[in-house]
Design an enzyme around this catalytic site. Structure first.
Site, short mmCIF file in Angstrom:
data_model
loop_
_atom_site.label_atom_id
_atom_site.label_comp_id
_atom_site.label_asym_id
_atom_site.label_seq_id
_atom_site.Cartn_x
_atom_site.Cartn_y
_atom_site.Cartn_z
N HIS A 94 25.64 23.64 -15.82
CA HIS A 94 26.57 23.62 -14.70
C HIS A 94 27.82 22.81 -14.99
CE1 HIS A 94 26.44 19.51 -12.92
NE2 HIS A 94 25.27 19.44 -13.53
N CYS A 95 28.88 23.10 -14.24
CA CYS A 95 30.05 22.22 -14.13
C CYS A 95 30.15 21.85 -12.65
CB CYS A 95 31.30 22.86 -14.70
SG CYS A 95 31.69 24.51 -14.09
N THR A 96 31.32 21.79 -12.05
CA THR A 96 31.39 21.39 -10.65
C THR A 96 31.32 22.59 -9.72
OG1 THR A 96 32.65 19.41 -11.20
CG2 THR A 96 32.69 20.10 -8.93
N THR A 122 30.96 26.88 -17.09
CA THR A 122 29.66 27.52 -16.93
C THR A 122 29.76 29.03 -17.12
OG1 THR A 122 28.98 25.77 -15.40
CG2 THR A 122 27.72 27.82 -15.34
#
Length: 299
Positions: free
Chosen positions: A190-192, A198
């Site tokens: 994941h990222c944000t 991602t």
């Protein structure tokens, strides 16, 4: 402003820092929390269950897709329940319990240190937490340079090209794919906002599995559906804080458009000719790692 900083700013904005840091002098609240209730993840009899839906982690999904899973090389289906993609892993107590039922072995966080400190992960029990930062720079300052929707789209396209050409980006994706290959059990990337860094990671995994590019693009664009409520809420926050004109400039950063991923793919094709060559020459991945990932994905 350097291209590196432009890509960094674009990724930061698109992965959620837009709502956690000041923009043009004004900070506004993070609307990416708990914007729709979990929904059923029932699958047909005999099929692995679809990924659960979470109230506060709206872009959580299985890299393999839903139902039987995406069709890959030689007509086989990509295995479900192994690799998940997500936005920031910040579940409430109820969702955390559901997340723990997936028995994840590891959570790979592709965010920068500033992003992590602004919204730390809530890692499920038993899962290792691995931070692999991709991109850096004066994110807020660079973001403030945007003056048009077209400029915002150029940001996104530059950022995806950087996944092919940037040394730091390539090192990060090399580490990620190596970790995924060498770790047993379900894993979360994941990222944000779960869509850019991602999204590229998912593109690579599905390409390794032999999934057609049109299917990969459709999967990439699903962010606009999964995160529709949070995208709308973020845009409303920008309108309230800065007005419609500024919101129009930043709207292209909030979701995904086909041209973003296409820009990265075109760069990859132009430089390396194929994903396999990019993995071997661009990321310097051992052929055994690529073969292990393919075997895992197609089972």
């Amino acid at each position: 402003m350097t291209l590196h900083l432009r890509r960094a700013a674009a990724t930061s904005l698109l992965c959620g820092v837009l709502v956690a840091q000041p923009l043009m002098g004004t900070a506004f609240a993070n609307p990416l929390d708990a914007l729709f209730a979990p929904t059923s993840s029932d699958s047909a009899p005999g099929q692995p269950a679809d990924a659960p839906r979470f109230a506060g982690v709206d872009n959580f999904r299985d890299v393999a897709g839903t139902g039987a899973g995406y069709t890959g090389a030689d007509g086989g289906h990509v295995r479900k329940g192994l690799f998940y993609r997500s936005n920031a892993v910040v579940p409430d107590d109820a969702d955390l319990a559901t997340l723990e039922d997936l028995h994840a072995a590891a959570v790979y966080d592709l965010r920068t240190p500033d992003e992590v400190s602004a919204k730390p992960d809530r890692v499920p029990a038993g899962a290792a937490y691995v931070n692999i930062p991709i991109l850096s720079g004066d994110l807020t300052g660079a973001a403030a340079q945007l003056r048009s929707p077209e400029g915002a789209r150029a940001f996104m396209q530059d950022m995806n090209r950087g996944f092919v050409t940037g040394s730091g980006e390539r090192a990060g994706f090399r580490q990620l794919l190596t970790e995924l290959a060498n770790t047993d059990g379900p894993q979360v990337v994941h990222c944000t906002a779960g869509k850019d860094r991602t999204g590229w990671a998912s593109f690579l995994l599905l390409s390794i599995a032999g999934v057609p590019r049109e299917t990969i693009m459709s999967d990439y664009l699903l962010t606009n559906e999964y995160s529709s409520a949070s995208i709308a809420a973020t845009r409303a926050q920008i309108v309230a804080a800065h007005g419609e004109q500024v919101a129009a400039i930043y709207t292209p950063l909030l979701g995904v458009e086909a041209s973003y991923l296409e820009a990265g793919i075109a760069e990859l094709d132009a430089i390396h000719g194929s994903v396999e060559n990019y993995l071997k020459d661009g990321l310097d991945l051992d052929g055994g790692i690529i073969a292990d990932l393919k075997d895992t994905l197609l089972g």
